[in-house]
Structures are given as structure tokens and as C-alpha cells.
Write an enzyme that holds these catalytic residues in place. Sequence first.
Site, PDB file in Angstrom:
ATOM      1  N   ASP A   1      -9.605  50.158  -2.596  1.00  0.00           N
ATOM      2  CA  ASP A   1      -9.983  51.556  -2.833  1.00  0.00           C
ATOM      3  C   ASP A   1     -10.629  52.106  -1.569  1.00  0.00           C
ATOM      4  O   ASP A   1     -11.600  51.541  -1.082  1.00  0.00           O
ATOM      5  CB  ASP A   1     -10.964  51.599  -4.016  1.00  0.00           C
ATOM      6  CG  ASP A   1     -11.555  52.987  -4.252  1.00  0.00           C
ATOM      7  OD1 ASP A   1     -10.975  53.974  -3.755  1.00  0.00           O
ATOM      8  OD2 ASP A   1     -12.583  53.073  -4.953  1.00  0.00           O
TER       9      ASP A   1
ATOM     10  N   HIS B   1      -8.966  52.182  -6.865  1.00  0.00           N
ATOM     11  CA  HIS B   1     -10.113  52.791  -7.543  1.00  0.00           C
ATOM     12  C   HIS B   1     -10.058  52.611  -9.056  1.00  0.00           C
ATOM     13  O   HIS B   1     -11.051  52.244  -9.673  1.00  0.00           O
ATOM     14  CB  HIS B   1     -10.108  54.275  -7.192  1.00  0.00           C
ATOM     15  CG  HIS B   1     -11.360  55.014  -7.507  1.00  0.00           C
ATOM     16  ND1 HIS B   1     -12.543  54.797  -6.843  1.00  0.00           N
ATOM     17  CD2 HIS B   1     -11.619  56.002  -8.411  1.00  0.00           C
ATOM     18  CE1 HIS B   1     -13.472  55.619  -7.320  1.00  0.00           C
ATOM     19  NE2 HIS B   1     -12.936  56.343  -8.276  1.00  0.00           N
TER      20      HIS B   1
ATOM     21  N   SER C   1     -16.344  55.125 -10.765  1.00  0.00           N
ATOM     22  CA  SER C   1     -16.461  56.214  -9.790  1.00  0.00           C
ATOM     23  C   SER C   1     -17.809  56.934  -9.945  1.00  0.00           C
ATOM     24  O   SER C   1     -18.850  56.270  -9.933  1.00  0.00           O
ATOM     25  CB  SER C   1     -15.277  57.168  -9.963  1.00  0.00           C
ATOM     26  OG  SER C   1     -15.157  58.008  -8.855  1.00  0.00           O
ATOM     27  N   TYR C   2     -17.784  58.245 -10.126  1.00  0.00           N
ATOM     28  CA  TYR C   2     -19.060  58.949 -10.261  1.00  0.00           C
ATOM     29  C   TYR C   2     -19.781  58.589 -11.559  1.00  0.00           C
ATOM     30  O   TYR C   2     -20.967  58.900 -11.720  1.00  0.00           O
ATOM     31  CB  TYR C   2     -18.849  60.464 -10.171  1.00  0.00           C
ATOM     32  CG  TYR C   2     -20.141  61.214  -9.922  1.00  0.00           C
ATOM     33  CD1 TYR C   2     -20.730  61.209  -8.667  1.00  0.00           C
ATOM     34  CD2 TYR C   2     -20.790  61.894 -10.950  1.00  0.00           C
ATOM     35  CE1 TYR C   2     -21.925  61.867  -8.437  1.00  0.00           C
ATOM     36  CE2 TYR C   2     -21.989  62.564 -10.731  1.00  0.00           C
ATOM     37  CZ  TYR C   2     -22.556  62.548  -9.469  1.00  0.00           C
ATOM     38  OH  TYR C   2     -23.739  63.196  -9.234  1.00  0.00           O
TER      39      TYR C   2
ATOM     40  N   GLY D   1     -15.954  61.950 -11.356  1.00  0.00           N
ATOM     41  CA  GLY D   1     -15.663  63.266 -10.816  1.00  0.00           C
ATOM     42  C   GLY D   1     -16.696  63.665  -9.779  1.00  0.00           C
ATOM     43  O   GLY D   1     -16.593  63.282  -8.638  1.00  0.00           O
TER      44      GLY D   1
END
Lengths: 504, 504
Positions: B422, B475, B210-211, B114
Site C-alpha cells: 500500500d 490498502h 485507513s482513516y 476517508g
Amino acid sequence: MARLSNLMLLLLLVWVVSAFTLLPISRGISVRTAGKWPYDHHDQSERTNAEKTALQQQMADKIDRLPGQPPVGFDQYSGYVTVDAFAGRALFYWLVEAWTDAPNKPLVLWLNGGPGCSSIAYGAAEELGPFLIDPDASTLYLNSYSWNSEANLLFLESPAGVGFSYTNTSSDLNNTGDASTAIDASRFLINWFERFPQYKNRPFYIAGESYAGHYVPQLAHVLHNHPVTKKHSLSHINLKGILLGNAELDNYADSAGQIDYWYHHAMISYETYLGIKKHCKWNHEYYTDDCYNLLGYAQAYEIGNIDLYSLYTPKCLNGSNSRVISRHKRRLKGNEFVNQIPNQLEEPAYDPCSENYAEVYFNRPDVQKALHANTTGISYRWTACSSTLFALWQDTPDSVLWILKELIAAKLRVWVYSGDADGVVPVQGTRYSLNSLNLTIKSPWFPWYMPNQQVGGRSVEYEGLTFVTIRGAGHEVPLLHRGPSLVLFRSFLSGQSVPRQKRT
Amino acid sequence: MARLSNLMLLLLLVWVVSAFTLLPISRGISVRTAGKWPYDHHDQSERTNAEKTALQQQMADKIDRLPGQPPVGFDQYSGYVTVDAFAGRALFYWLVEAWTDAPNKPLVLWLNGGPGCSSIAYGAAEELGPFLIDPDASTLYLNSYSWNSEANLLFLESPAGVGFSYTNTSSDLNNTGDASTAIDASRFLINWFERFPQYKNRPFYIAGESYAGHYVPQLAHVLHNHPVTKKHSLSHINLKGILLGNAELDNYADSAGQIDYWYHHAMISYETYLGIKKHCKWNHEYYTDDCYNLLGYAQAYEIGNIDLYSLYTPKCLNGSNSRVISRHKRRLKGNEFVNQIPNQLEEPAYDPCSENYAEVYFNRPDVQKALHANTTGISYRWTACSSTLFALWQDTPDSVLWILKELIAAKLRVWVYSGDADGVVPVQGTRYSLNSLNLTIKSPWFPWYMPNQQVGGRSVEYEGLTFVTIRGAGHEVPLLHRGPSLVLFRSFLSGQSVPRQKRT
């Protein structure tokens, strides 16, 4: 670019001086098969007889029905057109007329590349033709996205030695190159239009992919430049434009673009990329052993056993793909087909083995008979590509960009497209080529949209040239992304931009 | 890198001095929620009572059956673990035990990014969990490629404010950042292991995408470095390694890689690319208006309305994708499932709208009841991502590469993977990050293969770190390429290279 311009001037001068002789289109390489136009020998009465014979031949070329073919409402013709009677060289064509309203639709010649590959194996039977071959290699099913919804399609096996096209002078195969290919293709067209006079003066386009990036501009150059065009046999060839897909245009740009593309698509290592950038000058005279070794290493040990022509689809590994058979069995009937054009949302499943089915189907005697093919009993099997021609290919200029400039200046419609998931003639190479033309941008880079609102790719319009990408498609765009390819083809024929969507 | 090393030394020093206080893991930002370890308050008798309570809570957390769930043979637990009793902060977890032989399989914590996104919305319900949500949002079907074939999976909604995780101190949401997230997650783990003592000393891995490229190393850093680890409550956390997918690791590398990637994937124009290269320095202090404007232009006018997280798949346009419903209806029964692991060749059709179904399903009262979720009556709907947290996020260091170095030096297993289609955290950025670590190459770049002999991607093994790409995946790798993601996960857990194929 000054060198190219000077060469163009030189060539133009030589054209004018030599008047009625076909000239080399590749710079610095002499024409081995030069000759006179076929019609220069005929007087008026002979021509009339020739026309009668031609029309009889047209009727003889009409295809009744191909083995395994579903019923359709359009006509098809196929057969041979002699391009050199003395040598016994004849080219094989397959004309697929438009699904509806054929007389009012343009004529599009489609050429595949190689050099040495068949427009029937790829273009007609796998990509944009109306019939696709089932994995059983005995039945055909309809391609809902066939380009013959928009145009009459003329598939040509070019040059002699490709597919069913043959020569009785075997030494021809040792001497084939770009120049003779363009000359023979122009001879084919002249004779073909005599056989199909209803197509004379019809809007005419030449399209092709891959190494046809050489064939198409070179043929257009011959048709456009020959000084007899206006008064002789070429005058009824109403060439309006060319369409080039994942096309080899310039050795330097294509090679440099390919390596950049490979690296940025995570196909090769950083170390190999740096090495190739250092050791490869992309010039035949300066290829070094280090360059060759690095390129070989990348392909043998880094990229892996993928379909380099379509980076993200499965590779055909065992010659057939049983998974997709059941989906391909959903054949459509003719009437359904008409209703389903245009723009089905769901494309048929992609079959990575589809190019194998042609090699079975077109070697069937009943298929050859129905196609009026192999009438002379060629001593070898029909193959999708001729390794002989490829290996013995003679003249191949480093660049055809100068011809694009010429065609742009002549106000022909010039469109270039690129499936952006092709690792062989990657979009990046094409972009480098087009950048080097230094054209004025008319409509800057923009996304284009399919009717279902998915992004089909992007486009940029220069003064005189339109470039379109097809998102996620590999080398054979009409095979891999059928829907977007048809939208692209329609846009090209209409001369309109690929569809934009207003941002909401 | 010298600056990072000095900072690491400084941090280590401060750790030792402050002993029992949790410290900031992001450099230069003070911890707002520092506190003492929960167990430092308890004497032996209290601890025994706490253990009893914890075990009772474990049984209370056991999930009977989720609405619409097919029968399965493994156990699941879910519920809340308090991380700050004074503030009233509790994190929601969902433990999915392994399909077979759970006691002998490792424990893997999965975190989504996020910041502000739910590991249940993405990881559990869409990517690697055992159940996927039908488009009707009321029935679940089995994921034949669930990672719980290999491990016990612990999904955590982190930090408070994400999904069902909550705080009774609303100001917490204004002060959340990387440091407090890692601290709360470590508190969660300590308490969770008390509730699930059967998992103490179990091989433990932390994975995320991701984050979570920030969360995972930062949490590992806290667990690994705290000086009380060996004698206190962390001593039973048998952290063996971390697994990072399409992970944000370094702002400069990720940003520079993203722009190179966009250009070389034919997403943006040459002109915009040149402009961005010129005007963007990829440093928060030096972002210029020109840079922002160019980035905005590229996204608004050049790339088009695609799913930037998965460049070549359709985008979800209308909230549901009716086309795939019929395929998803093929639900598997439990017994079939066991037989089908491992390695089905055909993955289920990709549904670009799948992330929407979770927002319906997890807001159903019967689902929340079955999950022991939302027991305090949160005043807002469960959402896949918290825009509040994202907007108010505090500390976020420019790079976590220094933590990777630390974990490598500590001999933890460190794997980084990247779906190579991605456009948000592109493979090129990750490559730039890893290149900057200057690690020694142990096994140079090589392709890896799926059991069906298709190329799964490529890999390079450094001393202490393994990098794996997944060909064509976006992703969310386990969603987009389920089969290859499972092969990757197995390889990671086994500590073996992803499968090579001998060239024939």
C-alpha cells in the site's frame, strides 16, 4: 573512483604492451587460460577450408524439430563450439532466429548468471525464448512474448561446466572465474561467427541478468578493447550495446541496497536491520561473525520461506504447480502467434515451478539428440545450475562499474533494468550503483506505460546509460512480466526511451 | 510523549467532572454536538415501551433478500438508528449475521475511513462482506472468504453524510470531525444494542481500515472511558478489542514512512526523495511550499498513473474490467459455500474496478427498498465517499497513538495489520508509529503461513499489541488478499498468534 581510473589506465597500458595475448579483465587476478587467438595459426588456405567446415557444421547444427514443439516458421540451430581444443573445452549454444525477417534483425547474445547457471534453463526455456515447457515436461508451448519477435537470440551455456558445455580437462572446473569465462565466451563468439558468417557485421548486443551483470560487461570489455579488434577476427563483431537485468554490479552497493530493500519491504525487523547496518561493512575483508549471524538470522527466522527472487508471487513448494497446468494447456498455433504479437493484454499465469520442468525436459535423450547436445556423453546430468562451479568459482571482482564507464565512454548503448520486486539483486542496490557513477541526468525519473496504459515501471536516462524499472517484476523479468519485458527489449533495440504517456 | 500523557490526565479529569456529558476526544477541539445520553430521559415504563418499539424495529429491519442475491442461511438486518433526534441525524447500518452459529459468535463493528467513505461500499460490498457485486452491478456473488464465517458483522456508514446516513440539519456537515464522529457512533451503538438486545454482553470488537485508524480507537476510547459505563447504558457493551488495518495513526510517522516507502519501492527519484526529506517536516505548521511542490511533482511526474493503494495490481482505467467478468460469473450456491470455508487455495481474480459497481448497485431503487435505505428521500445520490465531508472535515488530531497506549493499558486486545503493498498508508509508516510506542517485544518478528504453506506475511508481538503484515496486499487487505485476511481475522478473534510453521 580515482582508484578505478588509475586501474583502468594501467590496464589499458598493459593491453597495448601485450598486444596479442588475452588479458585479465578482473583486476589483480592472473589469467589461467590465456592463449592466442585461434586464427593466428591459420594461413589463407587453411582458413578457407575452415570456413567450409564451419558452414557444414552450421547445417549440421540446424534443429529439425524439438520433441513436443509446436510448428514454427523460424530456424533454430544448436550445438558445440570449441573454445580450447587442447583442453577439450566446448561451449553449447542455441540460436533461435527471429520469427520474421531474421536477416534484417539484430543478433542478441543472452547470458544467465549464477555463476554456474544455464542460459538455456532460464533465458531460453523460461524467460525470453519462443518455447516454454509444460508442467508435463514433454510438450512445449509458444511464448507470445518471446524476444525473438525482435531479434535473433543466441543462448550460450557459459562457461564450460554449465549445462551441456563441457571440458575434458576436469581441473578447468577448479579454476573457472570471471576472467576465463569472458575469454572463453570471446573465443566462442569468434568461432561461432565463422560458423555463421551470415551474422558477421550484424548489429550485435549482449544481454543478461543477475551474475551476468559481471559476464556481459566483461565480455564487452574484451571484445571492445582487444587491440587486434580492428584488423583481426573481432573486426566483424559489430557490438552495439549491452542490456543488464537485475544485475550484480558492485558488491557494496548491491549489499547495502539489499538490506535497505529488505527492511523497507517489511521483510526483516527493525532490530535486525539496525544490527546489520552496524556490523556489516560489505567488504569481504571486513565481514564479521556478527554480520554473518545477523544475515543468517534474518533469512532463517524473519523473512520466511518465500521466493526471494520474486517477493509477491507464490513459491514453488512441491515441485509442480497443478493449478496452472490447465492454463498452460492453451497452446497457440504458429499462425495465431504472428497475429498476437505484439502486446497481448493478458499474460499467461505465472507458474512458480516452471524452472523445474527444464531439468526433466533437457535430460530426455530425444531432446538432447534433437539439440545436438551431450554428444560426448557427459558423466553427469544436465542441471539448471552447477553447484560445483558456484562453489569453486575463482576471481570475482567487487565491482564492474568501471567497465560500464568504459563502455559508456566508447559510446556503446548501455541499458540497465530492474524488476522492482526482486529481493536478491534488488532495485535499490542497482540505484546505489548507478548513483555512484555520477552520470549527468538527461531525462529525469519518469513513469513508462504499456500499450494498455498500465504503468510498466519507471525510467531515468543518464548521458550514456538508461535505467528502467519493471513494476512488480522479480529477478527474472521476462518470466514474471512478459509483456513489459518485451516492450523494454524493443525500446532497447530501437535506442528509444521506454514509452511515455502524455498526462491528460 | 510527556505532552500526550499530560493531556490524557487532563482529559480524564474533565471526564470525571463533567460526568454525563460526552466530551471531545480530539485534544483542544470543543464538541459541537454534545448532548446527554438518550436513556437519561427515560423512566422504567418508558424504557419498556422503548424496548418493545426497538424489537419491532429489529423485525422491520430484517432483510428479506437483496436484488440479485444468492440464497444464504444467515440473517441480515439493515436500517437507520437515530443519533440526534433534534437535529434529525440518523446512521445507516447493515448487520450480517454469522454463516453458522450466530448466537455464539462475537459481534464486530467494521468502519471504513476517508474521512467520508462508506463501510458498505468498501467493507461490506468489496472486502469482507458475504456478497460481492458483479461487474453488471445487478447480481451478487458469494465471497468465500467473508469474515461472517467467524463473526456477526455490523457495517456502519459513519458519520452522517456518509452513504445513506443523513442529517436534516445541513450545517452538521460543515462541523463534522473526529470528535463528533466518535460521539455519534457511540450513540448509534447504545441505541442499536437496544434494538438488538440479543447482542448485549456479546464479545464485541471494533475493526476498520485507513482513516478508521482514527475512528476505531476514538470510539473505543469513548466506550471505554465514559464514567457512566459501569452503571448506565454502556455497561452491556462488552468491548474486547480493536483491529486496525493500514491505519492512519500518526501524521509524522505515516508521512515519513510514506516517503521512505516510495523511494525504496522505486516509485520516486533519489533527487526528489532527498528534496522531500529536506523540505518536509511533516507538521502542519511547518509545511513549506517547497515540500508541497516536491510532493506534487513526485505524484504528477514520477510515480505514474498507478493505483497508489495497491502498487502491483492493475489500475482501473475505464470504469469496468471486462476481463474478469467471466471469472466472477462463477457464482457459488449457498450449500457449496459452507463446504468451501475454510481456506480455498485459489482466490477469485482481482478486479481493480470493483469499487465502481457499488455506486451503481446501491443507487438502484429496488436495492434501497430491500435495504430499508434512503427512506427519507435524500436529495443526492449514494456515493462510496463524500467529497463534501472530506473537504469540510474539522478536527483531526495529529496522532491517536496515545489512545492505543490507553487501550493497551486497559488490557483490550489491540491488533494492527498492514498490507505491505500500500502506497497510501504504507507499512513503513505504521512501523514507525509502533516503534515510537516503545513497547516490549514479546515475540520478535516472524513469518506467518497460510494453510497452503505460503508466507502470509510477518508479525511481531509486543506486550499488549500485535502487529501483522500481509505480504503483497494493498490498502484494502480483505479485497486484495482474501485468504490471508481471513486467517488474520480468525487469529485476532481467537487471540492467538497468526499461524507459525515449524522450520523443517
